[in-house]
Design a protein around this motif. Structure first.
Motif, short mmCIF file in Angstrom:
data_model
loop_
_atom_site.label_atom_id
_atom_site.label_comp_id
_atom_site.label_asym_id
_atom_site.label_seq_id
_atom_site.Cartn_x
_atom_site.Cartn_y
_atom_site.Cartn_z
N MET A 1 1.04 -1.31 0.17
CA MET A 1 -0.01 -0.06 -0.06
C MET A 1 0.70 1.22 0.11
N GLY A 2 0.73 2.04 -1.17
CA GLY A 2 1.84 3.17 -1.10
C GLY A 2 0.89 4.55 -0.39
N LYS A 3 1.58 5.65 -0.80
CA LYS A 3 1.06 6.67 -0.07
C LYS A 3 0.58 7.90 -1.20
N HIS A 4 -0.45 8.38 -1.01
CA HIS A 4 -1.21 9.35 -1.83
C HIS A 4 -0.98 10.76 -1.58
N ARG A 5 -0.56 11.70 -2.14
CA ARG A 5 -0.72 13.10 -1.82
C ARG A 5 -2.07 13.72 -2.24
N ALA A 6 -2.39 15.03 -1.79
CA ALA A 6 -3.50 15.27 -2.08
C ALA A 6 -3.89 15.46 -3.66
N PRO A 7 -5.11 15.05 -4.10
CA PRO A 7 -5.33 15.01 -5.56
C PRO A 7 -5.44 16.55 -6.10
N ASP A 8 -5.21 16.61 -7.36
CA ASP A 8 -5.26 18.04 -8.02
C ASP A 8 -6.71 17.95 -8.50
N GLY A 9 -7.49 18.76 -7.80
CA GLY A 9 -8.97 18.82 -8.21
C GLY A 9 -9.38 20.00 -9.12
N THR A 10 -8.21 20.59 -9.80
CA THR A 10 -8.77 21.66 -10.44
C THR A 10 -9.67 21.62 -11.67
N ILE A 163 -0.51 -3.09 7.35
CA ILE A 163 -0.91 -1.60 7.92
C ILE A 163 0.22 -1.02 8.65
N VAL A 164 0.85 -1.99 9.41
CA VAL A 164 1.97 -1.47 10.23
C VAL A 164 3.25 -1.04 9.32
N ARG A 165 3.21 -1.79 8.38
CA ARG A 165 4.38 -1.35 7.18
C ARG A 165 4.25 0.06 6.66
N THR A 166 2.85 0.10 6.31
CA THR A 166 2.64 1.15 5.38
C THR A 166 2.71 2.32 6.36
N LEU A 167 2.09 2.43 7.68
CA LEU A 167 2.32 3.35 8.56
C LEU A 167 3.70 3.52 9.18
N GLU A 168 4.60 2.98 8.77
CA GLU A 168 6.08 2.84 9.33
C GLU A 168 6.12 2.60 10.74
N LEU A 169 5.26 1.99 11.36
CA LEU A 169 5.36 1.80 12.85
C LEU A 169 6.10 0.48 13.10
N THR A 170 6.77 -0.18 12.09
CA THR A 170 7.27 -1.49 12.43
C THR A 170 8.27 -1.41 13.68
N ASP A 171 9.14 -0.31 13.88
CA ASP A 171 10.22 -0.52 14.82
C ASP A 171 9.73 0.54 16.14
N ARG A 172 8.37 0.68 16.19
CA ARG A 172 7.78 1.45 17.33
C ARG A 172 6.63 0.56 18.12
N LEU A 173 6.64 -0.72 17.50
CA LEU A 173 5.42 -1.62 18.04
C LEU A 173 5.48 -1.72 19.43
N HIS A 174 6.73 -1.66 20.34
CA HIS A 174 6.79 -2.03 21.64
C HIS A 174 7.01 -0.98 22.45
N GLN A 186 -0.85 9.26 16.37
CA GLN A 186 -1.88 9.20 15.66
C GLN A 186 -1.97 8.25 14.31
N ARG A 187 -0.77 7.82 13.90
CA ARG A 187 -0.53 6.73 13.18
C ARG A 187 -1.17 5.17 13.81
N VAL A 188 -0.53 5.27 15.16
CA VAL A 188 -1.07 4.01 15.77
C VAL A 188 -2.56 3.92 15.78
N ALA A 189 -2.97 5.12 16.19
CA ALA A 189 -4.53 5.34 16.37
C ALA A 189 -5.42 4.93 14.98
N CYS A 190 -4.61 5.40 13.76
CA CYS A 190 -5.25 4.96 12.46
C CYS A 190 -5.08 3.37 12.29
N ALA A 191 -4.00 3.06 12.56
CA ALA A 191 -3.74 1.27 12.58
C ALA A 191 -4.79 0.85 13.47
N ARG A 192 -5.28 1.07 14.64
CA ARG A 192 -6.22 0.64 15.43
C ARG A 192 -7.58 0.60 14.66
#
Ligand SMILES: Nc1ncnc2c1ncn2[C@@H]1O[C@H](COP(=O)(O)OP(=O)(O)OP(=O)(O)O)[C@@H](O)[C@H]1O
Length: 297
Positions: A1-10, A163-174, A186-192
């Protein structure tokens, strides 16, 4: 799962009835004229919420009809006190309406008992709050799996890892929340919110406490969760830059839905907010409805 920037809605901005509005004037935008939503994950009809009685009575929601699309990120915007949080709380079963009906994923929740609502929230709804609301004594991993642990459901390890990988939380889990930055919390809250694959995730000002870099990470992830996990997300925000990540922005004022915009960008949202604010002021002064023009394509 990659990351997305804000879409250009022009090239995609509409307000109100789905037509280009640089030439057309939509008279006092109302919900009946909103573009129809084919597959709604959450809907309200005639949603009214009144707090207090007599002189202290506040009509926080005043007959809102709305459909929120499945598989989209929807932003709910509006001035302070316009009813954004009340709408979200009613749709999420955190608050009960005074009148009207609410359906979440095909189930009517407006007449449910508190017990039924608690079960619904545990099993079908994910939450992200401005203040993270993590349990301080639990590690990040334990916070993430908490909804499943409470519901006594097994953890889908593949989903957890993705989810953990995408949110870059792998080394923060403990780590415990106090050992994490605001953005990490907030990324932990999103994962939850996502771990149990809920029908819909409700996020109330999810970036309100974050700097712009951390906010962009959280918003990019919320958008990715829609595009790559098929999640439906509804976000209350007062920040145009946050709403620009949404597929659709809804504008509330005085407890009513006033306008909508598809594929918004921050500039068109700012224009719409200015225009809606001016129209409201004019309406108040004149005591009659006035025309509102949306931003042109
Ligand atoms: N529990 C409550 N008791 C009484 N009035 C309330 C309660 N909750 C909200 N209100 C009122 O209802 C109206 C809508 O409030 P709400 O919090 O939904 O607005 P909002 O758009 O989310 O505002 P903000 O952007 O400031 O958070 C406001 O006038 C508010 O004062």
């Amino acid at each position: 799962m990659g990351k997305h920037r804000a879409p250009d809605g022009t090239d995609g901005a509409d307000v109100g009835d789905g037509r280009a509005t640089d030439t057309a004037h939509a008279t006092a935008l109302v919900t009946e004229r909103f573009a129809p939503v084919g597959d709604a994950i959450a809907s309200a009809r005639g949603l009214t919420k009144v707090y207090g009685t007599g002189e202290t009575m506040v009509r926080a929601l005043d007959g809102v009809d709305v459909d929120l699309a499945r598989g989209e990120l929807t932003a709910i915007m509006g001035p302070s006190g316009s009813g954004k949080s009340t709408l979200m709380h009613c749709l999420a079963g955190l608050d009960s309406p005074t009148d009207g009906t609410i359906e979440v994923d095909g189930v009517e929740i407006s007449r449910m008992s508190q017990r039924q609502l608690t079960k619904l929230r545990r099993t079908r709804i994910g939450f992200v709050f401005q203040a993270y609301n993590l349990v301080p004594t639990l590690t990040a991993a334990e916070n993430i799996t908490l909804p499943l642990d409470i519901a006594r459901r097994p953890v889908d390890r593949e989903r957890f890892d993705t989810i953990v990988r995408t949110l870059e939380l792998t080394d923060r889990l403990h780590h415990r929340p106090s050992e994490l930055s605001g953005g990490q919390q907030q990324r932990v809250a999103c994962a939850r919110a996502l771990i149990a694959a809920p029908s819909v995730v409700f996020a109330d000002e999810p970036t309100g406490n974050l700097d712009s870099t951390a906010a962009a990470e959280v918003l990019g992830f919320l958008r990715s969760s829609v595009e790559e996990l098929g999640q439906s997300v509804v976000m209350v925000t007062h920040e145009p830059t946050a709403a620009a990540y949404a597929h659709r922005a809804l504008f509330l004022a005085d407890g009513r839905l006033e306008a909508e915009m598809r594929d918004p960008d921050a500039d068109t949202i700012l224009d719409a907010l200015r225009e809606l604010g001016a129209a409201r002021e004019e309406r108040r002064t004149a005591g009659t409805p006035v025309a509102v023009t949306g931003p042109g394509r």
